[in-house]
Design an enzyme around this catalytic site. Structure first.
Site, short mmCIF file in Angstrom:
data_model
loop_
_atom_site.label_atom_id
_atom_site.label_comp_id
_atom_site.label_asym_id
_atom_site.label_seq_id
_atom_site.Cartn_x
_atom_site.Cartn_y
_atom_site.Cartn_z
N ASP A 272 -19.15 26.85 -8.58
CA ASP A 272 -18.56 26.64 -7.27
C ASP A 272 -17.06 26.55 -7.49
O ASP A 272 -16.56 25.60 -8.10
CB ASP A 272 -19.11 25.34 -6.66
CG ASP A 272 -18.51 25.07 -5.28
OD1 ASP A 272 -17.62 25.84 -4.85
OD2 ASP A 272 -18.93 24.09 -4.63
N LYS B 223 -8.95 26.28 0.63
CA LYS B 223 -7.87 25.39 0.15
C LYS B 223 -6.71 26.18 -0.44
O LYS B 223 -5.56 25.92 -0.12
CB LYS B 223 -8.41 24.45 -0.93
CG LYS B 223 -9.85 24.05 -0.78
CD LYS B 223 -10.04 22.89 0.14
CE LYS B 223 -11.51 22.71 0.39
NZ LYS B 223 -11.88 21.43 0.86
N TRP C 197 -20.17 17.13 -4.40
CA TRP C 197 -19.80 17.35 -2.99
C TRP C 197 -21.07 17.14 -2.15
O TRP C 197 -22.12 17.71 -2.46
CB TRP C 197 -19.26 18.77 -2.84
CG TRP C 197 -18.89 19.16 -1.44
CD1 TRP C 197 -18.14 18.44 -0.56
CD2 TRP C 197 -19.23 20.39 -0.78
NE1 TRP C 197 -17.99 19.14 0.60
CE2 TRP C 197 -18.66 20.33 0.51
CE3 TRP C 197 -19.96 21.52 -1.14
CZ2 TRP C 197 -18.79 21.37 1.43
CZ3 TRP C 197 -20.10 22.55 -0.23
CH2 TRP C 197 -19.51 22.47 1.04
#
Ligand code: KET
Length: 449
Positions: free
Chosen positions: A259, A295, A178
């Site tokens: 993460d 999300k 990311w």
């Protein structure tokens, strides 16, 4: 000039202020030259910031900026990882609406500052969600959890904590990863290195390269691991491979920093997606976990997440928490109350929790169905190349393998917006838009160079 005392009437005070304003040019003690020609303003007398260059847009969020400027009615935003419905609309989960209604109806709720560590009930429930209700680490009180500003904030607080208190200052991140990871950790004060992860030739995991690079990392190094649904590649290790990674990391004393931005989005099951983390916690070793509810609960803009640090004893966990507070207090003082309250309402209530898992599964399933539809659409068009990775990859994204020039062609000619590394957010696609995307991909891979 007549001075107006504090006991004067409001109208007197207003007249006084007006008078002072009008006479400021005559008897103001302020030397104007010291304001308008400050030593930092340069010879031109312009802005002290006039030397700034225009910064580029963020590689991911900037895609939305470009998309918003495009007047085309057929435009399609597959840039940012944000879920959209079949109708292409952002989704607020039903359980979130219900939780918010509960919060509004509760007149005892207040808006006082939260403690520095955030909403305590939220922290407990978040640790349980990611580590498992039966986690020995939770039972033994050796997990320190703080509410942070979504996944990004959790990573940043964890990074600053490590930079301050951990003996190794190097963090290894996957190649690729990311786009925000290197920036977050560099600014947190860590030195960032990469380890091999993705093999473009197989469009799968470069497991050998990964083991070699982690094997060669200095003992104690920090290793950033995507808990599931790797961004941007959509390639995750198998459980057997995770076990090998765990053994290698523990044997070298490497510090895992997970993460977890997509729990529930990979398999549709919250427990299955948390498995790699739970394997590391089960061996009794230490680790950090950054959790995001952006999300999986659709709480993007609420900025709600948590950082958990699993320690070896309750005593250490207590000290860790005290030090996390010293990181957080000068950064933003304390986290926001609303998002964490929504999450707490949902996680504490059996029925709402169950309803959430169903909605989450429906989102994950819709993404999988988009994968199938896009794959079929390319097959129907006879698009050259092997596109099976579209159905094999996991989570929100497909790492298409399209290069920046091809992406730019698709944006210019088809008004399809995506990150320049060829990543598409499957969650932004719908049955209606699949043919348009398939046409664009077909055109770009068959066009003469
Ligand atoms: N980790 C990963 C791997 C990740 O993809 C994101 C967000 C985050 C953390 C942080 O999300 P937060 O909203 O702070 O909880 N990724 C998407 C959005 C973004 O870039 O900000 C994306 O890649 O599109």
């Amino acid at each position: 000039m007549k001075t107006i005392s504090s006991s004067s009437s409001p109208s007197d005070r207003r007249i006084g202020a007006l008078l002072r304003h009008l006479t400021a040019g005559e008897d103001s003690p302020v030397d104007k030259s010291s304001v308008f020609a400050s030593p930092t303003s340069g010879v031109t007398g312009g802005s002290v910031f006039s030397h700034l260059v225009q910064a580029p847009e963020d590689p991911i969020l900037g895609v939305t900026v470009a998309y918003n400027k495009d007047p085309s009615p057929i435009k399609l935003n597959l840039g940012v990882g944000a879920y959209r419905t079949e109708e292409g609309k952002p989704l607020v989960l039903n359980v979130v609406r219900k939780a918010e209604q509960q919060l509004i109806n509760d007149r005892t709720r207040i808006k006082e500052y939260l403690p520095i560590v955030g909403l305590v009930e939220f922290n407990k429930l978040s640790a349980k969600l990611i580590l498992g209700a039966d986690s020995p680490a939770i039972r033994e009180n050796r997990v320190s959890t703080v509410e942070c500003l979504s996944g990004t904030g959790s990573l940043r607080v964890g990074g600053e904590f490590l930079a301050k208190h951990y003996h190794q200052k190097t963090i290894y991140i996957t190649q690729p990863t990311w786009g925000n990871h290197p920036k977050i950790f560099t600014l947190a004060g860590l030195s960032v290195k990469t380890y091999r992860y993705y093999d473009p030739s197989t469009r799968g995991l470069n497991f050998q390269g990964l083991l070699e690079d982690l094997g060669a990392a200095p003992p104690g190094s920090i290793v950033l691991l995507h808990a599931c649904a790797h961004n941007p590649t959509g390639v995750d290790p198998t459980i057997q491979q995770w076990e090998q990674i765990r053994k290698l990391m523990r044997s070298k004393g490497l510090m895992p920093f997970f993460d977890s931005a997509y729990q529930g989005f990979a398999s549709g099951s919250l427990d299955t997606d948390a498995k790699p983390i739970r394997m590391f916690v089960a061996d009794g070793g230490e680790c950090l976990v950054a959790q995001s509810y952006a999300k999986n609960m659709g709480l993007y803009g609420e900025r709600v997440g948590a950082l958990s640090i699993v320690c070896k004893s309750a005593d250490v966990a207590g000290k860790v928490e005290s030090q996390l507070k010293l990181v957080i207090r000068p950064m933003y003082s304390s986290p926001p109350i609303h998002g964490a309250s929504i999450v707490a309402v949902i996680l504490r209530d059996k029925n709402l929790f169950h309803e959430w898992t169903l909605e989450l599964k429906a989102m994950a399933d819709r993404i999988i169905s988009m994968r199938k539809q896009l794959f079929e659409a390319l097959r129907a068009r006879g698009t050259p190349g092997d596109w099976t990775h579209i159905i094999k990859q996991i989570g929100m994204f497909t790492f298409t393998g399209l290069n920046p020039a091809q992406v730019s062609f698709m944006t210019k000619e088809y008004h399809i917006y995506m990150t320049s590394d060829g990543r598409i957010s499957m969650a932004g696609l719908s049955s209606k838009t699949v043919p348009h995307l398939a046409d664009a991909i077909h055109a770009v891979v068959t066009k003469p160079v």
